[in-house]
Every structure is written in C-alpha cells, then in structure tokens.
Design a protein around this motif. Structure first.
Motif, PDB file in Angstrom:
ATOM      1  N   TYR A 128       8.145 -14.687  31.981  1.00 52.75           N
ATOM      2  CA  TYR A 128       8.027 -15.863  31.123  1.00 52.75           C
ATOM      3  C   TYR A 128       9.405 -16.405  30.736  1.00 52.75           C
ATOM      4  O   TYR A 128       9.629 -17.613  30.748  1.00 52.75           O
ATOM      5  CB  TYR A 128       7.235 -15.533  29.851  1.00 52.75           C
ATOM      6  N   VAL A 131      10.771 -18.174  33.658  1.00 54.75           N
ATOM      7  CA  VAL A 131      10.147 -19.486  33.802  1.00 54.75           C
ATOM      8  C   VAL A 131      10.837 -20.480  32.876  1.00 54.75           C
ATOM      9  O   VAL A 131      11.190 -21.593  33.276  1.00 54.75           O
ATOM     10  CB  VAL A 131       8.638 -19.414  33.467  1.00 54.75           C
ATOM     11  N   ALA A 132      11.039 -20.055  31.630  1.00 54.35           N
ATOM     12  CA  ALA A 132      11.657 -20.951  30.649  1.00 54.35           C
ATOM     13  C   ALA A 132      13.072 -21.332  31.070  1.00 54.35           C
ATOM     14  O   ALA A 132      13.427 -22.516  31.084  1.00 54.35           O
ATOM     15  CB  ALA A 132      11.673 -20.276  29.277  1.00 54.35           C
ATOM     16  N   ALA A 142      14.211 -20.295  25.020  1.00 52.44           N
ATOM     17  CA  ALA A 142      13.469 -19.302  25.804  1.00 52.44           C
ATOM     18  C   ALA A 142      12.920 -18.215  24.893  1.00 52.44           C
ATOM     19  O   ALA A 142      11.774 -17.790  25.048  1.00 52.44           O
ATOM     20  CB  ALA A 142      14.360 -18.705  26.884  1.00 52.44           C
ATOM     21  N   THR A 145       9.970 -19.931  22.731  1.00 56.21           N
ATOM     22  CA  THR A 145       8.756 -20.370  23.426  1.00 56.21           C
ATOM     23  C   THR A 145       8.191 -19.326  24.381  1.00 56.21           C
ATOM     24  O   THR A 145       6.979 -19.204  24.511  1.00 56.21           O
ATOM     25  CB  THR A 145       9.013 -21.660  24.231  1.00 56.21           C
ATOM     26  N   ALA A 146       9.077 -18.597  25.058  1.00 59.23           N
ATOM     27  CA  ALA A 146       8.592 -17.698  26.114  1.00 59.23           C
ATOM     28  C   ALA A 146       8.416 -16.268  25.622  1.00 59.23           C
ATOM     29  O   ALA A 146       7.693 -15.501  26.221  1.00 59.23           O
ATOM     30  CB  ALA A 146       9.548 -17.726  27.305  1.00 59.23           C
ATOM     31  N   ALA A 149       6.573 -16.852  20.942  1.00 60.44           N
ATOM     32  CA  ALA A 149       5.299 -17.570  20.902  1.00 60.44           C
ATOM     33  C   ALA A 149       4.221 -16.801  21.656  1.00 60.44           C
ATOM     34  O   ALA A 149       3.064 -16.760  21.239  1.00 60.44           O
ATOM     35  CB  ALA A 149       5.460 -18.974  21.495  1.00 60.44           C
ATOM     36  N   GLU A 150       4.603 -16.188  22.765  1.00 59.72           N
ATOM     37  CA  GLU A 150       3.615 -15.431  23.540  1.00 59.72           C
ATOM     38  C   GLU A 150       3.249 -14.118  22.856  1.00 59.72           C
ATOM     39  O   GLU A 150       2.184 -13.569  23.094  1.00 59.72           O
ATOM     40  CB  GLU A 150       4.154 -15.164  24.952  1.00 59.72           C
ATOM     41  N   VAL A 152       2.916 -13.696  19.607  1.00 59.40           N
ATOM     42  CA  VAL A 152       2.378 -13.919  18.259  1.00 59.40           C
ATOM     43  C   VAL A 152       1.191 -13.010  17.897  1.00 59.40           C
ATOM     44  O   VAL A 152       1.231 -12.339  16.861  1.00 59.40           O
ATOM     45  CB  VAL A 152       2.055 -15.417  18.032  1.00 59.40           C
ATOM     46  N   PRO A 153       0.159 -12.935  18.738  1.00 63.58           N
ATOM     47  CA  PRO A 153      -0.970 -12.069  18.326  1.00 63.58           C
ATOM     48  C   PRO A 153      -0.535 -10.620  18.129  1.00 63.58           C
ATOM     49  O   PRO A 153      -0.966  -9.964  17.169  1.00 63.58           O
ATOM     50  CB  PRO A 153      -1.948 -12.192  19.500  1.00 63.58           C
ATOM     51  N   LEU A 223      -5.559 -16.480  17.146  1.00 63.64           N
ATOM     52  CA  LEU A 223      -4.356 -16.999  17.799  1.00 63.64           C
ATOM     53  C   LEU A 223      -4.260 -16.577  19.266  1.00 63.64           C
ATOM     54  O   LEU A 223      -3.291 -16.867  19.933  1.00 63.64           O
ATOM     55  CB  LEU A 223      -3.113 -16.535  17.041  1.00 63.64           C
ATOM     56  N   PRO A 225      -5.965 -17.281  22.715  1.00 62.23           N
ATOM     57  CA  PRO A 225      -6.958 -18.162  23.332  1.00 62.23           C
ATOM     58  C   PRO A 225      -8.056 -17.387  24.071  1.00 62.23           C
ATOM     59  O   PRO A 225      -9.232 -17.716  23.944  1.00 62.23           O
ATOM     60  CB  PRO A 225      -6.125 -18.996  24.300  1.00 62.23           C
ATOM     61  N   ALA A 226      -7.688 -16.338  24.796  1.00 64.54           N
ATOM     62  CA  ALA A 226      -8.676 -15.634  25.616  1.00 64.54           C
ATOM     63  C   ALA A 226      -9.739 -14.970  24.749  1.00 64.54           C
ATOM     64  O   ALA A 226     -10.930 -15.085  25.025  1.00 64.54           O
ATOM     65  CB  ALA A 226      -7.992 -14.606  26.504  1.00 64.54           C
ATOM     66  N   ARG A 228     -10.472 -15.678  21.621  1.00 65.48           N
ATOM     67  CA  ARG A 228     -11.173 -16.709  20.860  1.00 65.48           C
ATOM     68  C   ARG A 228     -12.367 -17.201  21.672  1.00 65.48           C
ATOM     69  O   ARG A 228     -13.451 -17.387  21.168  1.00 65.48           O
ATOM     70  CB  ARG A 228     -10.200 -17.868  20.609  1.00 65.48           C
ATOM     71  N   ASP A 229     -12.120 -17.352  22.981  1.00 67.25           N
ATOM     72  CA  ASP A 229     -13.161 -17.816  23.891  1.00 67.25           C
ATOM     73  C   ASP A 229     -14.310 -16.844  23.999  1.00 67.25           C
ATOM     74  O   ASP A 229     -15.459 -17.232  24.036  1.00 67.25           O
ATOM     75  CB  ASP A 229     -12.556 -17.949  25.282  1.00 67.25           C
TER      76      ASP A 229
ATOM     77  N   PHE B 105       6.354 -20.334  40.607  1.00 68.59           N
ATOM     78  CA  PHE B 105       6.473 -18.884  40.581  1.00 68.59           C
ATOM     79  C   PHE B 105       5.268 -18.192  41.192  1.00 68.59           C
ATOM     80  O   PHE B 105       4.168 -18.741  41.253  1.00 68.59           O
ATOM     81  CB  PHE B 105       6.632 -18.405  39.133  1.00 68.59           C
ATOM     82  N   PHE B 111       2.205 -19.881  30.538  1.00 62.64           N
ATOM     83  CA  PHE B 111       2.175 -19.208  29.250  1.00 62.64           C
ATOM     84  C   PHE B 111       0.729 -19.153  28.763  1.00 62.64           C
ATOM     85  O   PHE B 111       0.059 -20.175  28.675  1.00 62.64           O
ATOM     86  CB  PHE B 111       3.048 -19.942  28.225  1.00 62.64           C
ATOM     87  N   HIS B 156      -6.432 -18.917  31.220  1.00 61.52           N
ATOM     88  CA  HIS B 156      -7.499 -17.984  31.585  1.00 61.52           C
ATOM     89  C   HIS B 156      -8.805 -18.696  31.923  1.00 61.52           C
ATOM     90  O   HIS B 156      -9.724 -18.079  32.435  1.00 61.52           O
ATOM     91  CB  HIS B 156      -7.727 -16.958  30.464  1.00 61.52           C
TER      92      HIS B 156
END
Lengths: 243, 379
Positions: A128, A131-132, A142, A145-146, A149-150, A152-153, A223, A225-226, A228-229, B105, B111, B156
C-alpha cells in the motif's frame, strides 16, 4: 465484627459514593487517552517507519526509540508512578489528585499505545505504501493514507484494549489519592471490609469495561467496509425468515 | 532537452525511446553475501509500444519493475523515462517524475477502506487537485475502464478483473505517458485477463501510451506485446519483436512463447518433420506439399494463430522415409515453411518422445526450476 459494622456505608448512600467516583475515573481515563492518542499515533508511525519495513528505515534510530518505549512498558505501573513523582510535581504542581494521576497514566499509556499502533501498521500490506509513493504521494501522505487510514479498525481495537488497561491503571492511581472508582474500592472495600461497597465497585468496573469493549467493537466494525457489509447482508437475510 | 547519453544514436532515435534502462544493476546486501538481482541490464521501450518482459520467478522481474519508478534504488546504472534521468533526481523532482508513470500493481493494490472512486482519486488527492475537478476526472476515468456504475463499491465488492480495472483507472489519473504493469493479470481468470489486455491495448492506441508489461504468463504476452524480452538471472538474454521471435525457428524465446503441443506418434516407416511459418504461406500448403512430393503427408499436430495481424503456424508432419529427405526440405522451404531441427525416423521418434516431453516442460519457463526433478523422475 461490630467494630467494622459501625463504619459501613449504609446501602442507600452507596450510589452517592460510587457514581461521582466513576465520574472521576472517566475524566482521568478520558484525559489520559486523549493525550495517549495524540502522542501515540505519530510516535507509533515513526517507530514503524524507522523499522526495516518502514518508509525511512534507520537501524540505530529504531533501536533507540524502541528501547525507550520498552523501558516505559517494562516498569510496573505502581513503580513508574512512584518513580516519576518529581516529574509529575514539576508538570502539575501537585502529587495527588486527578492531574497527578494523568501524568504517569499518560506515560504508561503512550508506551503501550505506541506499540499497538506499530503493530497495527505492521499488519497493513507493505505494498500500500508503495502504491501511494508510486502515485506521487509524499512520505507524510503515504503514512496517513496508505498506512494509518488502512489500519484504523485495528488501531480502534488497540485503543479499546488500551482504554481498558487505563481504567485498571486509574484504580492503581487511586491508591495515591487520585480519587475514582479504584480509590473507593481500596479505601472502603479493602481497608474497611465494606463488602457492599466492594461489590458495587466491582459491578461498576465490570460494566464500564464491558461497555468500553462493546463500543470499541462496534466502532471498529463500522469502520471496516467488508465486515459492515457482512452485517448488512446477514440482516437482509434474516428479514425474509421473519416475514 | 535530455542530457546526451553515451552510446546513444541520433537525437531522433533517442527521443522515440520512452523508457531506457542503461546498465541497470541492483545488488542486495554487501559483499561477500551480496545478491545481484539485476546485472547491468539494458532495455528500451519505444513510444506507443507494449514491451513485455518475461522470465522465471526469481529472475528479477519485480525488482526491475520497482527500479523503473525508483521504489527500489538501483545500485548503479540509469533509468531514463521520457528524457528524465530518474536516478539523478532529488526526492522532490522524483515525485514529480513519478506522476508521469502510471503503475498497475499485482493484485491491484487497492486500499480496502476506500471506494473505487476514492481509490482512483488518490493520485489527484496527493497532487492537491480540487474536489470538484477530482470528482469530474474520477468519473471520466471510471467510465473509460467501463466501471462508471461501480464508483461507490468497495474493493471487496468487485471481482478481480474489476479491481484491476480500478487499478488501471488510478494509474491513468494523472495522464501519464508511461504505464508500468507489474504482473497485472497474474491470478486473473482467462476472460478477465483478455479484457484487461484489450483495455491496455486500446489505451495504448488512444493515449499513445508506452507500456512496460512485466509478467510470467506467456499466453498473455502473445495477446498484449509488440516486443518481448526475456529476463534471466538479472539480464536480458533475448529480445525482439513478438512476430519476428515467433517466426524465427531458432529463437528460444519464440519457442517458449509457443509451447509445443504433443503431436501424434508417426506410423512406422515415416519420418517426422517439424515446421514453422509466419505470414505468406498458402492456406492449403499441406495438400500442395503432398501433391508436389507425390506422397502422403500425415498431419500429426498443428497450431495456427493470428498474432498482431500475421498468421503464425507450427506443424508436425509424418512423411514416408522413401521420399528423398533433401527433396522434402526443398519443397517445404519453397512453400515458405521453416524446418525446425532434423527430420526424425519414426522408430527413433517414438523413443525420443520422452525427451520431447522433457523439452516441452523446459520450454514452459514457469516450470523450468522443476526440470531436474522431472528428468530424474523418469524411469
């Protein structure tokens, strides 16, 4: 037995004793955690990125910082609290009460949280950050955000653990007259054998810790997304069954 | 003006080179434990071309990809992209230069906590583009890769192919002149791979992009590349135009790109011939050959494909040993077919089938590491 019974707090008076103490505990922990987060997140990010997988690896710098944190982590809280009393007095002008408790609690908490943040960042895929950087990010961008932020949970999860540890520390700090629920438990429950107060403090501590854990889990899940879904689809799947 | 480079031809030729790697070396560790991953490697990608780099795992492909954007700092040598020598730039200038290279990549690198749109917006956000402009550009990019309706989806919730499309949209966000694809299609199913490849070629044509496509998948190379280079032990061991390599019966890389399919065994008394051709060969050449030789020609195995507009074919033939060998050879060449290796009599052909299997395994470079075991296991 009668000697002690005369000192017991009457049952109806227990809430008036215990709830303000809980308020003190929450203030102590709240202020401490605010300081811990503000200092611990940047510090954790720096330690991680000084490490071999970081964005600015530096062996010596990493080792020195890591050692300092380990020292903070290795002292039992009671020893840490006692040993920094001169420093605490210098900072707050007192060595009793809530302000005096916040100083050693923050130091212990920062050392704890820095490791938690470092560990959370380690679990973020290293790619990540690449990538940034490849997308034109500065090192700071970087990291924010990379990495952070990733993470956070995971950091929220660590924050929950840390907050619960601080509730425990606040009880220890209570013994030096910081007030709070721990102070009540020690002075009434332990020193005066007032079992009713002891049980009340235990119940309140368990409830506080359970509530903190529940809140932390909820926020972390919200927080991510996966997950939460997953909840949403699980709920959606339940509806037809009910109907 | 680009600074002159030693050993470079006329200025015009120089300018057509979008990516140039000069004597690029990457060494990990220090002597005596140093590991040389890239060894004085030279490579050039022309403007508007898709240049594929293939090689077995451990050949240095990933390191090569990361050296092009200087995510890994080369030990020595130069990386010249669009006239800028990246190895000579400071941190600030390097950030600016990197924005002209879009990177795709392996496993998309999206992200997980950002939506597709927010992922595409990343490079714009880093650059400090306004929110309104970002939104417009992101919508345009997602539309370009065919995912306009997936803007609010999280990674996802997308398929592998869709995620890689988001990755491509992100790589294009800052209108780069160069795309760097590091195993972008690895792990995708054949349909997704084909659609990603189609998209990349469209983008190449529409935007005049130069694409450095690093992969271990030979099939994908056939679909995407104009030129191919084979990386082994940190050096380019063979390179050339895709069609030329496939046409060349002696090219090892050409042979690897087209793994030999197992042919039927020849009947006793026949001689087995392997032929290859590209382009100008009549469609009914088997019939013509039989007529010319006045002998039966058995087709034991064949493949014909269209690569970059040209027909590329290979065939294994069985022709009676009674027919003069030199005559067959001449007839084949007359029809425009190249004869590969020597013709083998049928009895020997059967005996050498096992050896052919081993050779076929060797030609698939993905398995080349297992080759000793393969041979050893044979009774």
């Amino acid at each position: 037995m009668s000697l002690h019974s005369s000192n017991l707090v009457p049952l109806p008076d227990i809430p008036a004793l215990v709830f303000p103490a809980l308020g003190d505990t929450l203030i102590m922990v709240g202020v401490t955690m605010a300081i811990v987060v503000v200092v611990g997140i940047p510090l954790g990010a720096i330690v991680h990125n000084l490490g071999p997988d970081g964005l600015f690896p530096h062996r010596v710098g990493h080792q020195v910082l890591s050692w300092v944190i380990s020292v903070g982590r290795s002292l039992p809280f009671l020893v840490l609290m006692a040993s920094i009393i001169p420093f605490t007095r210098l900072l707050t002008g007192t060595n009793i009460g809530i302000p005096a408790a916040v100083v050693p609690m923050s130091i212990a908490g920062i050392a704890f949280f820095t490791r938690i943040v470092e560990n959370s960042l380690r679990s973020v895929p290293r790619d990540y950050a690449k990538v940034a950087i490849a997308s034109g990010a500065s090192t700071f961008q970087a990291i924010v955000t990379a990495q952070l932020a990733e993470a956070v949970p995971s950091i929220i999860g660590g924050l929950t653990i840390n907050t619960i540890a601080m509730i425990e520390y606040s009880a220890i700090a209570g013994t030096i007259g910081a007030g709070g629920i721990g102070y009540v438990a020690v002075t009434y429950g332990y020193q005066r054998f007032d079992h009713a107060v002891m049980i009340a403090t235990i119940v309140i501590l368990i409830a506080t810790v359970a509530a903190t854990q529940l809140l932390g889990d909820r926020v972390a899940r919200a927080l991510t997304p996966a997950s939460r879904d997953r909840r949403r689809s699980a709920r959606a799947a339940r509806v037809p069954v009910a109907a | 003006m680009p600074t002159p480079v030693i050993g470079v031809g006329p200025a015009s030729a120089y300018r057509r080179r979008m990516i140039r790697l000069d004597q690029l070396s990457k060494v990990y560790g220090t002597a005596p434990d140093a590991v040389t991953v890239l060894d004085r490697l030279d490579l050039a990608v022309d403007t508007g071309r898709v240049f594929a780099v293939v090689g077995p795992s451990g050949a240095g492909k990933s390191t090569l990809a990361q050296c092009v954007t200087l995510l890994e700092k080369p030990t020595s040598g130069r990386v010249v992209v669009n006239g800028d020598d990246l190895t000579a730039l400071g941190a600030q200038d390097l950030r600016v230069a990197r924005r002209r290279i879009g990177t795709i990549f392996q496993q998309d690198g999206l992200f997980s906590r950002r939506t597709a749109a927010d992922n595409v917006a990343l490079p714009l956000q880093y650059l400090g583009v306004t929110k309104a402009e970002t939104r417009a550009r992101v919508a345009e990019l997602l539309d370009r890769v065919g995912l306009a309706d997936k803007a609010k989806h999280y990674p996802h919730q997308l398929s592998g192919g869709q995620r890689q499309r988001v990755g491509i949209a992100r790589a294009l966000a800052l209108r780069p002149s160069v795309l760097l694809s590091d195993e972008a299609t690895s792990g995708l199913d054949p349909d997704s791979t084909a659609s990603i490849v189609r998209l990349l070629r469209e983008l190449r044509d529409d935007l005049g992009l130069s694409i450095l496509f690093i992969t271990h998948e030979m099939d994908t190379v056939l679909q995407v590349a104009d030129s191919v280079a084979r990386l082994d032990h940190g050096r380019i061991v063979e390179q050339g135009e895709l069609t030329a390599l496939l046409r060349d019966p002696d090219s090892a890389l050409g042979a690897q790109l087209r793994p030999e399919r197992l042919a039927l065994p020849a009947t006793a008394g026949d001689r087995v011939w392997s032929v290859a051709y590209a382009g100008d060969v009549p469609g009914d050449w088997v019939l013509r050959l039989a007529t010319r030789l006045d002998a039966p020609v058995a087709l034991l195995g064949a493949s014909v494909e269209q690569i970059d507009g040209a027909a590329i074919g290979r065939a294994t033939l069985g022709i009676p040993q009674t027919v003069d060998e030199a005559g067959v050879d001449a007839a084949l060449r007359e029809l425009g077919l190249a004869v590969r290796g020597a013709a083998i009599p049928a009895s020997a052909a059967a005996a050498s089938a096992a050896a052919d299997d081993a050779a076929a395994a060797a030609s698939d470079i993905r398995d080349s590491d297992d080759l000793p075991e393969l041979i050893g296991a044979r009774p």
